[in-house]
Design a protein around this motif. Structure first.
Motif, PDB file in Angstrom:
ATOM      1  N   ASP A  36      -6.956  -5.853   2.994  1.00 38.55           N
ATOM      2  CA  ASP A  36      -6.642  -4.991   4.121  1.00 38.55           C
ATOM      3  C   ASP A  36      -7.419  -5.418   5.363  1.00 38.55           C
ATOM      4  O   ASP A  36      -6.854  -5.561   6.458  1.00 38.55           O
ATOM      5  CB  ASP A  36      -6.973  -3.543   3.748  1.00 38.55           C
ATOM      6  CG  ASP A  36      -6.635  -2.562   4.851  1.00 38.55           C
ATOM      7  OD1 ASP A  36      -5.814  -2.909   5.729  1.00 38.55           O
ATOM      8  OD2 ASP A  36      -7.180  -1.444   4.848  1.00 38.55           O
ATOM      9  N   ASP A  41     -13.672  -4.217  -3.426  1.00 39.53           N
ATOM     10  CA  ASP A  41     -12.325  -4.068  -3.965  1.00 39.53           C
ATOM     11  C   ASP A  41     -11.409  -5.108  -3.315  1.00 39.53           C
ATOM     12  O   ASP A  41     -11.342  -5.194  -2.081  1.00 39.53           O
ATOM     13  CB  ASP A  41     -11.809  -2.659  -3.667  1.00 39.53           C
ATOM     14  CG  ASP A  41     -10.489  -2.360  -4.372  1.00 39.53           C
ATOM     15  OD1 ASP A  41      -9.764  -3.313  -4.713  1.00 39.53           O
ATOM     16  OD2 ASP A  41     -10.178  -1.168  -4.577  1.00 39.53           O
ATOM     17  N   ALA A  52       0.833  -1.212   0.000  1.00 43.29           N
ATOM     18  CA  ALA A  52       0.000   0.000   0.000  1.00 43.29           C
ATOM     19  C   ALA A  52       0.864   1.257   0.000  1.00 43.29           C
ATOM     20  O   ALA A  52       0.526   2.258  -0.651  1.00 43.29           O
ATOM     21  CB  ALA A  52      -0.921  -0.008   1.207  1.00 43.29           C
ATOM     22  N   TYR A  95     -10.298   3.254  -1.409  1.00 45.65           N
ATOM     23  CA  TYR A  95     -10.771   2.084  -2.144  1.00 45.65           C
ATOM     24  C   TYR A  95     -12.007   2.479  -2.956  1.00 45.65           C
ATOM     25  O   TYR A  95     -12.791   3.326  -2.541  1.00 45.65           O
ATOM     26  CB  TYR A  95     -11.097   0.945  -1.179  1.00 45.65           C
ATOM     27  CG  TYR A  95      -9.923   0.519  -0.335  1.00 45.65           C
ATOM     28  CD1 TYR A  95      -8.911  -0.268  -0.866  1.00 45.65           C
ATOM     29  CD2 TYR A  95      -9.822   0.915   1.001  1.00 45.65           C
ATOM     30  CE1 TYR A  95      -7.825  -0.644  -0.096  1.00 45.65           C
ATOM     31  CE2 TYR A  95      -8.750   0.543   1.775  1.00 45.65           C
ATOM     32  CZ  TYR A  95      -7.750  -0.238   1.217  1.00 45.65           C
ATOM     33  OH  TYR A  95      -6.668  -0.610   1.975  1.00 45.65           O
ATOM     34  N   TYR A  96     -12.170   1.829  -4.091  1.00 46.27           N
ATOM     35  CA  TYR A  96     -13.268   2.172  -4.983  1.00 46.27           C
ATOM     36  C   TYR A  96     -14.598   1.608  -4.504  1.00 46.27           C
ATOM     37  O   TYR A  96     -15.656   2.174  -4.768  1.00 46.27           O
ATOM     38  CB  TYR A  96     -12.964   1.674  -6.394  1.00 46.27           C
ATOM     39  CG  TYR A  96     -11.786   2.385  -7.028  1.00 46.27           C
ATOM     40  CD1 TYR A  96     -11.916   3.672  -7.545  1.00 46.27           C
ATOM     41  CD2 TYR A  96     -10.547   1.778  -7.100  1.00 46.27           C
ATOM     42  CE1 TYR A  96     -10.834   4.330  -8.121  1.00 46.27           C
ATOM     43  CE2 TYR A  96      -9.447   2.416  -7.677  1.00 46.27           C
ATOM     44  CZ  TYR A  96      -9.601   3.692  -8.180  1.00 46.27           C
ATOM     45  OH  TYR A  96      -8.536   4.350  -8.729  1.00 46.27           O
ATOM     46  N   SER A  97     -14.550   0.476  -3.792  1.00 46.95           N
ATOM     47  CA  SER A  97     -15.787  -0.135  -3.293  1.00 46.95           C
ATOM     48  C   SER A  97     -15.434  -1.116  -2.193  1.00 46.95           C
ATOM     49  O   SER A  97     -14.257  -1.434  -1.964  1.00 46.95           O
ATOM     50  CB  SER A  97     -16.530  -0.860  -4.428  1.00 46.95           C
ATOM     51  OG  SER A  97     -15.776  -1.988  -4.860  1.00 46.95           O
ATOM     52  N   ILE A 151      -1.661   3.746  -2.106  1.00 41.46           N
ATOM     53  CA  ILE A 151      -3.105   3.524  -1.987  1.00 41.46           C
ATOM     54  C   ILE A 151      -3.654   4.391  -0.858  1.00 41.46           C
ATOM     55  O   ILE A 151      -3.233   4.256   0.292  1.00 41.46           O
ATOM     56  CB  ILE A 151      -3.412   2.038  -1.726  1.00 41.46           C
ATOM     57  CG1 ILE A 151      -2.914   1.185  -2.889  1.00 41.46           C
ATOM     58  CG2 ILE A 151      -4.907   1.829  -1.499  1.00 41.46           C
ATOM     59  CD1 ILE A 151      -3.064  -0.301  -2.656  1.00 41.46           C
ATOM     60  N   ARG A 191      -8.338  -5.154  -2.817  1.00 42.81           N
ATOM     61  CA  ARG A 191      -7.372  -4.535  -1.909  1.00 42.81           C
ATOM     62  C   ARG A 191      -8.008  -4.223  -0.559  1.00 42.81           C
ATOM     63  O   ARG A 191      -7.379  -4.388   0.494  1.00 42.81           O
ATOM     64  CB  ARG A 191      -6.812  -3.266  -2.553  1.00 42.81           C
ATOM     65  CG  ARG A 191      -6.011  -3.527  -3.823  1.00 42.81           C
ATOM     66  CD  ARG A 191      -5.574  -2.230  -4.476  1.00 42.81           C
ATOM     67  NE  ARG A 191      -6.734  -1.399  -4.838  1.00 42.81           N
ATOM     68  CZ  ARG A 191      -6.621  -0.188  -5.385  1.00 42.81           C
ATOM     69  NH1 ARG A 191      -5.418   0.329  -5.640  1.00 42.81           N
ATOM     70  NH2 ARG A 191      -7.710   0.507  -5.692  1.00 42.81           N
ATOM     71  N   TYR A 192      -9.268  -3.780  -0.582  1.00 39.92           N
ATOM     72  CA  TYR A 192      -9.972  -3.502   0.668  1.00 39.92           C
ATOM     73  C   TYR A 192     -10.195  -4.798   1.458  1.00 39.92           C
ATOM     74  O   TYR A 192     -10.004  -4.837   2.686  1.00 39.92           O
ATOM     75  CB  TYR A 192     -11.306  -2.828   0.386  1.00 39.92           C
ATOM     76  CG  TYR A 192     -12.158  -2.630   1.614  1.00 39.92           C
ATOM     77  CD1 TYR A 192     -11.876  -1.597   2.507  1.00 39.92           C
ATOM     78  CD2 TYR A 192     -13.232  -3.476   1.888  1.00 39.92           C
ATOM     79  CE1 TYR A 192     -12.655  -1.411   3.638  1.00 39.92           C
ATOM     80  CE2 TYR A 192     -14.009  -3.298   3.019  1.00 39.92           C
ATOM     81  CZ  TYR A 192     -13.712  -2.267   3.890  1.00 39.92           C
ATOM     82  OH  TYR A 192     -14.473  -2.091   5.014  1.00 39.92           O
TER      83      TYR A 192
END
Length: 347
Positions: free
Chosen positions: A278, A272, A259, A267-269, A264, A274-275
Motif C-alpha cells: 500500500d 505486513d 483491498a 493492518y496487523y503490523s 481490508i 499488504r501495508y
C-alpha cells in the motif's frame, strides 16, 4: 526503538520528492508558457495546465502531508481546519491531475484519429474550456473529503489533528462515495487511457500502411513523409505521458481493487506485506507528479534547448554583472585616454 523501515524510507523519500518536484514543475511551467518549444498552442495549453496541477500535487502531498509534519515548528498546520483543507486539496489536485491526463490523451486521439473533429476540437479555446471544466468538477467531487474528518483532540476550545469519523466505515453513504471516488480516480481514467491509446495505435498502424503504399515505400523506395514525421513526435509525447501514468499508477489501482474485494480495513503490523504494498503504491503515485518534465526533456528537442538556456541564464547574468562592475571601476585617466583616442580616430 528504531522506527519501521517503511517509515525511514518515507522520511527520506517525500522530502526529496518535494525538493525536486517544486523546481522541476515550476521550470516546466515557465518554459512551456513561453511558447518556444515548437508545440501547438493547444498542446502547450494542456501541458502548462498539467504542470500547474502537478506542482499543486507536490505541494499538497509530499510537502504538506508528509514532509511538514516531521517538523514541530509548523504547529498551526496541525489545526483541524487546516488539516481538513490540506486533505481536500490533496484529493482535489490528484483528481484533477488524473483527469487532465485523460483530457490530453483524448485531445491527441482526436488530433490523430478524427480528422473531421480535429479543426473544431483541437484548439486553444477548447483546451481552456476543458481545463476549467475538469478543474471545477474535480474540486466539486472532492468537497465531501473536507467533511469526512473530525478533530482528534480539543485543547482550550481549539481543535487539533484529523481523524476519519467513526461512521465512515459503516455508513452506506460514505461507503458509496468512497467507491465512487476510487472509481473516478483512478480506475475509470486508467481504463480510458488504455482504451484511447489502443485505438490510437490501431489507427496509426492502418494509416501508416496506407500511406506507405501510396508513397511507394512498399516497393523499396525511400521517401520522407513530413506529416508522418510531425505525427510521430506527437505520438511519442502522448505515449510517454500516458505510459508513465499507467506504469506509476498500476500498482495503486490493482492494490485498491484487491483491498476492496478482500475487505481490508486495517493492518496487523508495519511489516505486513499488504501495508508495505500500500505504501509503495502511494509513493509511486506521488512520483507521477514529477515525471512529465523529464519526459519533455527526453522527447522534445526545443524543450531541452530552452531548459539549457534557462540553466545558463543565471551564469550569464553573473558574468554581465561582473563586466559591468569592472567597467564602472575603470580609472578616470583611462577613460580620458580612451575618449581622446576615439576623437583622434574620428578626425
Amino acid at each position: 526503538m528504531r522506527p519501521p523501515v517503511v517509515f525511514q524510507i518515507k522520511r527520506i523519500y517525500y522530502p526529496v520528492l518535494g525538493a525536486i518536484g517544486v523546481p522541476v514543475n515550476f521550470g516546466a511551467i515557465v518554459i512551456l508558457a513561453r511558447g518556444k518549444c515548437g508545440l501547438s498552442k493547444c498542446i502547450t495549453r494542456y501541458l502548462v495546465g498539467m504542470a500547474i496541477v502537478d506542482l499543486l500535487v507536490v505541494v499538497t502531498d509530499p510537502i504538506l502531508r508528509w514532509t511538514v509534519p516531521l517538523y514541530d515548528r509548523f504547529v498551526f498546520l496541525r489545526m483541524t481546519a487546516v488539516c481538513r483543507l490540506s486533505y481536500f486539496l490533496f484529493f482535489a489536485t490528484t483528481s484533477v491531475s488524473v483527469w487532465l491526463t485523460v483530457a490530453f490523451t483524448f485531445d491527441r486521439y482526436v488530433a490523430i484519429c478524427c480528422e473531421s473533429l480535429k479543426t473544431k476540437y483541437c484548439t486553444q479555446q477548447t483546451a481552456t474550456v476543458v481545463l476549467a471544466t475538469v478543474s471545477g468538477l474535480g474540486c466539486l467531487e472532492s468537497i465531501p473529503w473536507y467533511f469526512l474528518y473530525e478533530p482528534h483532540i480539543v485543547i482550550n476550545d481549539v481543535s487539533w489533528g484529523c481523524r476519519a469519523k467513526q461512521n465512515f466505515l459503516n455508513s452506506p453513504i460514505w461507503i458509496a462515495y468512497d467507491i465512487l471516488h476510487r472509481m473516478l480516480t483512478p480506475c475509470v481514467p486508467f481504463c480510458l487511457i488504455l482504451l484511447l491509446n489502443t485505438l490510437t495505435v490501431k489507427h496509426i498502424l492502418v494509416t501508416s500502411q496506407v500511406r506507405r503504399g501510396l508513397r511507394g515505400q512498399s516497393n523499396g523506395e525511400n521517401h520522407k513523409d513530413p506529416e508522418m514525421a510531425n505525427r510521430r513526435k506527437s505520438i511519442i509525447l502522448l505515449f510517454s505521458i500516458s505510459g508513465s501514468f499507467i506504469l506509476l499508477w498500476v500498482t495503486y489501482v490493482m492494490y485498491n481493487i484487491y483491498a476492496r474485494v478482500a475487505a481490508i480495513r486495517f493492518y496487523y503490523s508495519f511489516t505486513d506485506p499488504r501495508y508495505i504494498t500500500d505504501q509503495a503504491s502511494r509513493m509511486l503515485q506521488a512520483l507521477s507528479s514529477c515525471t512529465n518534465t523529464c519526459i519533455y526533456a527526453v522527447t522534445q528537442t526545443k524543450f531541452r534547448e530552452e531548459l539549457k538556456n534557462a540553466l545558463k541564464y543565471p551564469f550569464k547574468l553573473i558574468v554581465q554583472l561582473v563586466r559591468g562592475v569592472s567597467t564602472s571601476c575603470t580609472e578616470p585617466g583611462d577613460l580620458i585616454v580612451a575618449k581622446h583616442k576615439k576623437t583622434t580616430d574620428c578626425n
